[in-house]
Design an enzyme around this catalytic site. Structure first.
Site, mmCIF file in Angstrom:
data_model
loop_
_atom_site.group_PDB
_atom_site.id
_atom_site.type_symbol
_atom_site.label_atom_id
_atom_site.label_comp_id
_atom_site.label_asym_id
_atom_site.label_seq_id
_atom_site.Cartn_x
_atom_site.Cartn_y
_atom_site.Cartn_z
ATOM 1 N N TRP A 151 0.789 -1.234 0.000
ATOM 2 C CA TRP A 151 0.000 0.000 0.000
ATOM 3 C C TRP A 151 0.820 1.283 0.000
ATOM 4 O O TRP A 151 0.269 2.360 -0.122
ATOM 5 C CB TRP A 151 -0.964 0.028 1.202
ATOM 6 N N ASN A 152 2.115 1.174 0.133
ATOM 7 C CA ASN A 152 2.816 2.451 0.371
ATOM 8 C C ASN A 152 3.024 3.320 -0.859
ATOM 9 O O ASN A 152 2.882 4.528 -0.766
ATOM 10 C CB ASN A 152 4.118 2.226 1.151
ATOM 11 N N LYS A 175 -2.435 -7.698 -8.409
ATOM 12 C CA LYS A 175 -3.288 -7.723 -7.221
ATOM 13 C C LYS A 175 -2.763 -6.619 -6.297
ATOM 14 O O LYS A 175 -1.754 -6.776 -5.610
ATOM 15 C CB LYS A 175 -3.216 -9.098 -6.549
ATOM 16 N N GLY A 228 6.304 -6.421 -0.620
ATOM 17 C CA GLY A 228 5.506 -6.409 0.601
ATOM 18 C C GLY A 228 6.326 -6.894 1.772
ATOM 19 O O GLY A 228 7.567 -6.872 1.731
ATOM 20 N N GLU A 250 10.589 -8.188 -3.308
ATOM 21 C CA GLU A 250 11.128 -6.940 -2.736
ATOM 22 C C GLU A 250 10.488 -6.809 -1.370
ATOM 23 O O GLU A 250 9.299 -6.529 -1.261
ATOM 24 C CB GLU A 250 10.746 -5.731 -3.603
ATOM 25 N N LEU A 251 11.289 -7.052 -0.335
ATOM 26 C CA LEU A 251 10.708 -7.149 1.009
ATOM 27 C C LEU A 251 11.123 -5.955 1.873
ATOM 28 O O LEU A 251 11.449 -4.902 1.357
ATOM 29 C CB LEU A 251 11.104 -8.496 1.609
ATOM 30 N N CYS A 284 10.103 1.088 2.274
ATOM 31 C CA CYS A 284 10.926 -0.086 2.581
ATOM 32 C C CYS A 284 12.378 0.314 2.796
ATOM 33 O O CYS A 284 13.114 -0.384 3.465
ATOM 34 C CB CYS A 284 10.812 -1.088 1.450
ATOM 35 N N GLU A 385 11.358 -4.253 11.459
ATOM 36 C CA GLU A 385 10.867 -3.159 10.622
ATOM 37 C C GLU A 385 9.577 -2.596 11.208
ATOM 38 O O GLU A 385 8.618 -3.331 11.436
ATOM 39 C CB GLU A 385 10.594 -3.674 9.207
HETATM 40 P P1 NAD Z 1 1.884 -7.281 2.918
HETATM 41 O O1 NAD Z 1 2.902 -8.323 2.707
HETATM 42 O O2 NAD Z 1 0.969 -7.406 4.064
HETATM 43 O O3 NAD Z 1 0.936 -7.175 1.645
HETATM 44 C C1 NAD Z 1 1.472 -7.007 0.349
HETATM 45 C C2 NAD Z 1 0.513 -7.622 -0.653
HETATM 46 O O4 NAD Z 1 0.509 -9.029 -0.475
HETATM 47 C C3 NAD Z 1 -0.920 -7.160 -0.511
HETATM 48 O O5 NAD Z 1 -1.460 -6.966 -1.789
HETATM 49 C C4 NAD Z 1 -1.575 -8.339 0.202
HETATM 50 O O6 NAD Z 1 -2.956 -8.437 -0.011
HETATM 51 C C5 NAD Z 1 -0.836 -9.489 -0.426
HETATM 52 N N1 NAD Z 1 -0.871 -10.737 0.342
HETATM 53 C C6 NAD Z 1 -1.023 -10.901 1.672
HETATM 54 N N2 NAD Z 1 -0.989 -12.218 1.993
HETATM 55 C C7 NAD Z 1 -0.795 -12.889 0.838
HETATM 56 C C8 NAD Z 1 -0.648 -14.276 0.515
HETATM 57 N N3 NAD Z 1 -0.698 -15.237 1.438
HETATM 58 N N4 NAD Z 1 -0.438 -14.611 -0.770
HETATM 59 C C9 NAD Z 1 -0.363 -13.667 -1.721
HETATM 60 N N5 NAD Z 1 -0.515 -12.350 -1.483
HETATM 61 C C10 NAD Z 1 -0.712 -11.958 -0.210
HETATM 62 O O7 NAD Z 1 2.669 -5.911 2.922
HETATM 63 P P2 NAD Z 1 2.088 -4.456 3.188
HETATM 64 O O8 NAD Z 1 1.773 -4.362 4.633
HETATM 65 O O9 NAD Z 1 1.032 -4.135 2.198
HETATM 66 O O10 NAD Z 1 3.334 -3.536 2.827
HETATM 67 C C11 NAD Z 1 4.311 -3.188 3.716
HETATM 68 C C12 NAD Z 1 5.533 -4.048 3.521
HETATM 69 O O11 NAD Z 1 6.014 -3.946 2.185
HETATM 70 C C13 NAD Z 1 6.688 -3.635 4.382
HETATM 71 O O12 NAD Z 1 7.278 -4.755 4.985
HETATM 72 C C14 NAD Z 1 7.667 -3.013 3.411
HETATM 73 O O13 NAD Z 1 8.989 -3.017 3.784
HETATM 74 C C15 NAD Z 1 7.425 -3.766 2.185
HETATM 75 N N6 NAD Z 1 7.853 -2.994 1.007
HETATM 76 C C16 NAD Z 1 8.980 -3.386 0.344
HETATM 77 C C17 NAD Z 1 9.428 -2.647 -0.740
HETATM 78 C C18 NAD Z 1 10.650 -3.066 -1.512
HETATM 79 O O14 NAD Z 1 10.765 -2.694 -2.664
HETATM 80 N N7 NAD Z 1 11.564 -3.814 -0.957
HETATM 81 C C19 NAD Z 1 8.728 -1.530 -1.143
HETATM 82 C C20 NAD Z 1 7.594 -1.156 -0.439
HETATM 83 C C21 NAD Z 1 7.159 -1.916 0.633
#
Ligand code: NAD
Length: 492
Positions: A151-152, A175, A228, A250-251, A284, A385
């Site tokens: 979402w960011n 998605k 995510g 990308e975590l 991130c 984090e």
């Molecule tokens: P999240 O992992 O909760 O969700 C990310 C996406 O994954 C959403 O669309 C969610 O619905 C989906 N999802 C959740 N469970 C799933 C599953 N079991 N199977 C498939 N899809 C699933 O992350 P968030 O809270 O939306 O975002 C914040 C995180 O993202 C932070 O940890 C941040 O560091 C990371 N992030 C990383 C980068 C990067 O480039 N490294 C950039 C931005 C954000």
């Protein structure tokens, strides 16, 4: 109440179940729109459409140059609509207009860059060690890509996946996060306007378990590109491994911003503030650990507090607001709980530490820019984090200790080094276990430069020429130029 529909096979549609869920504006804490609540049926329709487009549709017949032209066209349309898209992002994710407008105006560059790259993907002729063969390689698109985004920065992070995937010739099912789906839906419509055939780009909305999981598991999906949380990335990687799917992840991060005593301290203070309070810490690459050399500790902290106190919280759509709300209600609670954890662990609260209560914050999910001093790198506040406006300051004695502390986390995404000593900048950059190192700068990104993580921060790279390789696979073609087949029981 506005309703946004999914995009499947070039058409807008509600979910198969007919269910909707609410999406909230983080500044007002009010529901402002509804999004279709998808499930496996919607996922299957979208993947089938993407598969048909990839294997038999007009997309599969297009030359790479034609694909490149379409990517250029969509870049122009994004430039035209940047203001509108940015306003949608701000309403849905609460990030600053100044930041989102900058991002949306920058997005077309990805489409121009990867559009230009589309017809420069070449194979090689291999001067074989074996006589009687002509051997060449082809780089072929993997097929249907599932792109799962957080979402960011919804459109920026989707773009990092869409542009190289389509340039490679793949088709895509996106998605978006359940918290911020609206902008991706509107964005996908621009591709139809640019002339992309139906099914090339699809958007399915809903929750991770209902939509994300079936998308990852779908047998026709050949590649998953995910941004995510690391915990979600781990689950996706495990599920993908069962079907030998290609994966890029990308975590998260716990990035160190290291300030040496020979640095330009005013610049470094700006870098420390931008590293953690820009985007309300919801990036991130947030520089959430400030590593300060002990000889400048007091001076630096004074300067930092002076600047951080001036940060203006308020309506994210005003161009002069500097710190907006946290994007989601659960994230707001999570950030507040980390503040309590840090206090219990013995960190000294130097600034903030509370929900934003200024009148400009209204009912929004605001948290004051928060700084903790005397942080030990073993504390949870230094290891986990937070993804919010919380900075931990950690002291070090010398270069070796700075590097050891910087690397003593399971993540390895970004890192900052502030020094005027060029030799030191190179030595430290070499030793940092991180995908990006910024020297006398922080949080710079470009479509041209690789982005991704070491260690638990992920797999694969986005941006830059090699990003297109994440969506290709190599085929080696052997042509017998006239040698008679010999003993069939022996390898040739
Ligand atoms: P999240 O992992 O909760 O969700 C990310 C996406 O994954 C959403 O669309 C969610 O619905 C989906 N999802 C959740 N469970 C799933 C599953 N079991 N199977 C498939 N899809 C699933 O992350 P968030 O809270 O939306 O975002 C914040 C995180 O993202 C932070 O940890 C941040 O560091 C990371 N992030 C990383 C980068 C990067 O480039 N490294 C950039 C931005 C954000």
């Amino acid at each position: 109440m506005q309703r946004f529909e999914m995009v499947i096979n070039g058409e807008s549609c509600p979910s198969a179940s007919g269910e909707w869920f609410d999406t909230e504006n983080p500044f007002t804490a009010q529901t402002w729109a509804q999004i279709p609540r998808g499930n496996g049926t919607d996922v299957d329709r979208a993947v089938q459409a993407a598969h048909a487009a990839f294997s038999t549709g007009p997309w599969s017949q297009m030359s790479p140059s034609q694909r490149g032209l379409l990517l250029h066209r969509v870049g122009d349309l994004i430039a035209r609509d940047a203001q509108k898209l940015a306003a949608l992002e701000v309403r849905d994710n609460g990030k600053l207009m100044a930041e989102m407008l900058g991002q949306c105006q920058y997005l077309p560059q990805w489409y121009y860059y990867f559009g230009g790259l589309a017809d420069k993907v070449q194979g090689t002729v291999i001067p074989l060690d074996k006589k009687g063969y002509f051997n060449f390689t082809r780089n072929e698109p993997l097929g249907v890509v599932a792109a799962i985004t957080p979402w960011n920065s919804p459109l920026l992070l989707a773009t990092w996946k869409i542009a190289p995937a389509l340039a490679a010739g793949c088709t895509i099912v996106i998605k978006p996060s359940e918290f911020t789906s609206a902008s991706t839906i509107e964005f996908a419509k621009l591709f139809a306007e640019a002339g992309f055939p139906p099914g090339v780009i699809n958007v399915v909305t809903g929750f991770g378990a209902d939509v994300g999981s079936p998308l990852v598991e779908h047998p026709l999906v050949k590649k998953i590109t995910f941004t995510g949380a690391d915990s979600t990335g781990r689950k996706i990687n495990e599920a993908a491994a069962r079907q030998f799917k290609h994966v890029s992840l990308e975590l998260g991060g716990k990035s160190p911003n290291i300030v040496f005593d020979d640095a330009d301290l005013d610049d470094a203070v700006n870098g420390a503030v931008s590293g953690i309070f820009a985007a309300t810490g919801q990036t991130c690459i947030a520089g959430s650990r400030l590593l300060l050399q002990e000889s400048i500790y007091e001076t630096f902290v004074d300067k930092l507090l002076t600047l951080a106190r001036t940060a203006k919280m308020g309506d994210p759509s005003s161009m002069d607001t500097q710190v907006g709300p946290v994007t989601t209600r659960p994230q707001y609670q999570k950030v507040l709980s980390y503040i309590e954890t840090a206090k219990q662990e013995g960190a000294s609260l130097l600034l903030g530490g509370k929900p934003g209560s200024a009148p400009e914050c209204g009912n929004g999910w605001f948290i004051e820019p928060t700084i903790f001093g005397d942080v030990n790198n073993k504390m949870r506040i230094a290891q986990e984090e937070v993804f919010g406006p919380i900075l931990s300051i950690i002291k070090f004695k010398d270069e070796d200790e700075a590097v050891a502390l910087a690397n003593d986390v399971r993540f390895g995404l970004g890192s900052g080094v502030w020094t005027k000593d060029i030799g030191r900048s190179i030595r430290v950059a070499e030793k940092l276990q991180a995908g990006m190192v910024w020297v006398n700068s922080y949080r710079a990104v470009s479509y041209m430069s690789p982005f991704g993580g070491y260690k638990d921060s992920g797999l694969g790279r986005e941006n830059g020429i090699d990003a297109i390789r994440e969506y290709l696979q190599t085929k080696s073609v052997w042509i017998n130029t006239g040698v008679k087949t010999a003993n069939p029981f022996v390898m040739r």
